[in-house]
Design a protein around this motif. Sequence first.
Motif, mmCIF file in Angstrom:
data_model
loop_
_atom_site.group_PDB
_atom_site.id
_atom_site.type_symbol
_atom_site.label_atom_id
_atom_site.label_comp_id
_atom_site.label_asym_id
_atom_site.label_seq_id
_atom_site.Cartn_x
_atom_site.Cartn_y
_atom_site.Cartn_z
ATOM 1 N N GLU A 35 65.084 -47.533 -54.836
ATOM 2 C CA GLU A 35 63.826 -46.906 -55.261
ATOM 3 C C GLU A 35 63.137 -47.739 -56.335
ATOM 4 O OE1 GLU A 35 64.740 -42.914 -56.462
ATOM 5 O OE2 GLU A 35 65.393 -42.340 -54.450
ATOM 6 N N PHE A 36 63.912 -48.212 -57.291
ATOM 7 C CA PHE A 36 63.353 -49.059 -58.342
ATOM 8 C C PHE A 36 62.760 -50.327 -57.757
ATOM 9 C CE2 PHE A 36 65.130 -47.272 -62.370
ATOM 10 C CZ PHE A 36 64.011 -47.490 -63.156
ATOM 11 N N GLU A 37 63.491 -50.947 -56.848
ATOM 12 C CA GLU A 37 63.020 -52.209 -56.282
ATOM 13 C C GLU A 37 61.721 -52.022 -55.501
ATOM 14 O OE1 GLU A 37 62.275 -56.001 -55.527
ATOM 15 O OE2 GLU A 37 63.608 -55.187 -57.054
ATOM 16 N N GLN A 58 51.893 -44.832 -61.369
ATOM 17 C CA GLN A 58 52.546 -43.523 -61.463
ATOM 18 C C GLN A 58 53.823 -43.469 -60.626
ATOM 19 O OE1 GLN A 58 52.004 -40.950 -63.480
ATOM 20 N NE2 GLN A 58 50.390 -42.125 -64.457
ATOM 21 N N ALA A 59 53.813 -44.120 -59.467
ATOM 22 C CA ALA A 59 55.013 -44.143 -58.627
ATOM 23 C C ALA A 59 56.157 -44.828 -59.362
ATOM 24 C CB ALA A 59 54.727 -44.846 -57.303
ATOM 25 N N TYR A 60 55.861 -45.946 -60.015
ATOM 26 C CA TYR A 60 56.907 -46.642 -60.762
ATOM 27 C C TYR A 60 57.395 -45.785 -61.923
ATOM 28 C CZ TYR A 60 59.675 -50.057 -63.179
ATOM 29 O OH TYR A 60 60.723 -50.682 -63.780
ATOM 30 N N LEU A 61 56.482 -45.169 -62.631
ATOM 31 C CA LEU A 61 56.857 -44.346 -63.782
ATOM 32 C C LEU A 61 57.694 -43.135 -63.355
ATOM 33 C CD1 LEU A 61 53.532 -44.579 -65.806
ATOM 34 C CD2 LEU A 61 55.720 -45.661 -66.381
ATOM 35 N N ARG A 62 57.433 -42.585 -62.161
ATOM 36 C CA ARG A 62 58.252 -41.472 -61.652
ATOM 37 C C ARG A 62 59.680 -41.922 -61.394
ATOM 38 N NH1 ARG A 62 53.594 -40.106 -58.995
ATOM 39 N NH2 ARG A 62 54.215 -41.167 -57.095
ATOM 40 N N VAL A 63 59.839 -43.107 -60.802
ATOM 41 C CA VAL A 63 61.177 -43.643 -60.538
ATOM 42 C C VAL A 63 61.891 -43.907 -61.866
ATOM 43 C CG1 VAL A 63 62.442 -45.613 -59.572
ATOM 44 C CG2 VAL A 63 60.564 -44.590 -58.285
#
Length: 153
Positions: A35-37, A58-63
């Motif tokens: 997920e991070f990658e 926002q997607a990165y910050l959610r992960v």
Amino acid sequence: LGAGLPEAREVIETTFFVRAAKSISEQELAQLVAEFERARAALSAAYDAGEAPEDVRQAYLRVDRAFHDRLIQAAGNNYWIRLYYNLRDRIELYGFQLSRMPDRFRLAMAEHAQIMDALDKRDFNKGRTLMRQHIRNTRMGILEFRGNELGDA
């Protein structure tokens, strides 16, 4: 930005890092890394293109939030979990501000990758040290962000 929030975050997230990291299964860790990658690759591509759409950030910050949440939950100390959640909204605000600084945020993404690598290798003490440095670097980035904001005023 006072020292209080970063210090509290550092204490909470590093004190229980080893205990929490040991409780994460290989499968769960592999899922977190994947997920991070995906999120990192999307955000890096956006930064490389000279943009970073809000949905990608926002997607990165959610992960990122899910990873930190998972670590604190895995610690199993309900008092510290509640304390962490009381701080989390402000922590997220700082992460959002940092995401507006591509160079600083790239550093944060690289730090996350190093933490994940240490977890994957089950090098928990190294992971804890990396987490501590990540939190300190995040604080420095926020101070830089705020200085830039004041300079723009």
